[in-house]
Motif scaffolding. Structure first.
Motif: not given
Length: 249
Positions: A146-155, A157-168
């Protein structure tokens, strides 16, 4: 607070619309406010109301330069975290209640903090000086994308994809005005991210917060893109700039 042994008799006008821009004794410029703060000092101004060239101003009668003690940056023990909620919220209000920020709900922040500190992946660092909280940084692990919603320009998928423990996610970092430009924000951030198990960190910045952008870019954060906050997000700003930074293992 330790007081230095010198006092400057000075004459300088304080423009209320622009802030204190320096101290002058005779023809000698003694320093600007930001420089003095950078070197760990605080100005105590003895002043009276004055008009200068039609600008509402205060004339400085004398200036006492006080040394600020070096804050101690630490990770508080679990037994202290609950007691830190109120000091954190008070400092948060002081730092984020003015432009370019959009904060106006202290009650909501306290409720959010009580929830955050109960989470097992919550991280917190604090800076204290003479028994007072003068800085903090905190965050938690992202649980979905949900953190990665609403970008004006395409980002990608390897940046916006999440899995448990990936991102702080670094949710907030703040330093009291009198202790800025002394490297405390950097210490708070580095200690917060030190030894995190996630592979990367992310944070969101209000686009108009120019100083914050400079700080993060100089600290190794990479800009991802600008978001328009989704209507159902509850996010405070209508827009955010998102950054990421790889974490060492």
């Amino acid at each position: 607070m330790a007081r230095s042994d010198f006092r400057y008799q000075a004459t300088r006008f304080f423009d209320l619309s622009k802030g204190f821009d320096g101290i002058v004794a005779g023809e000698d410029r003694l320093g600007v406010l930001d420089d003095l703060q950078f070197f760990g000092t605080k100005l105590v101004l003895v002043e009276r109301e004055h008009q200068h060239r039609g600008i509402p101003a205060r004339q400085v009668g004398s200036v006492v330069v006080e040394e600020l003690s070096d804050p101690v940056v630490s990770v508080p023990g679990a037994d202290r975290v609950a007691a830190l909620i109120d000091p954190i919220c008070i400092l948060y209000d002081a730092v984020f209640s003015g432009s370019p920020h959009f904060w106006d709900d202290s009650v909501q922040h306290r409720q959010a903090m009580r929830q955050l500190v109960s989470e097992s992946d919550f991280g917190l660092t604090i800076a204290e000086a003479e028994g007072a909280l003068v800085g903090f940084a905190y965050g938690h692990t992202l649980r979905n994308n949900l953190w990665w919603r609403g970008f004006r320009d395409p980002v990608p998928e390897q940046v916006t994809r999440e899995w448990p423990g990936r991102t702080f996610a670094v949710i907030d970092i703040a330093v009291d005005d009198h202790h800025r430009r002394r490297g405390i924000g950097t210490q708070l951030m580095e200690l917060l991210l030190h030894d995190r198990s996630e592979e990367r960190a992310t944070l969101a910045v209000v686009p108009a917060a120019v100083d914050a952008h400079v700080f993060y870019e100089q600290s190794g954060w990479q800009f991802v893109g600008r978001q328009d906050s989704p209507p159902d997000s509850g996010w405070l700003s209508p827009q955010f700039d998102i950054y990421v930074r790889a974490l060492g293992k």
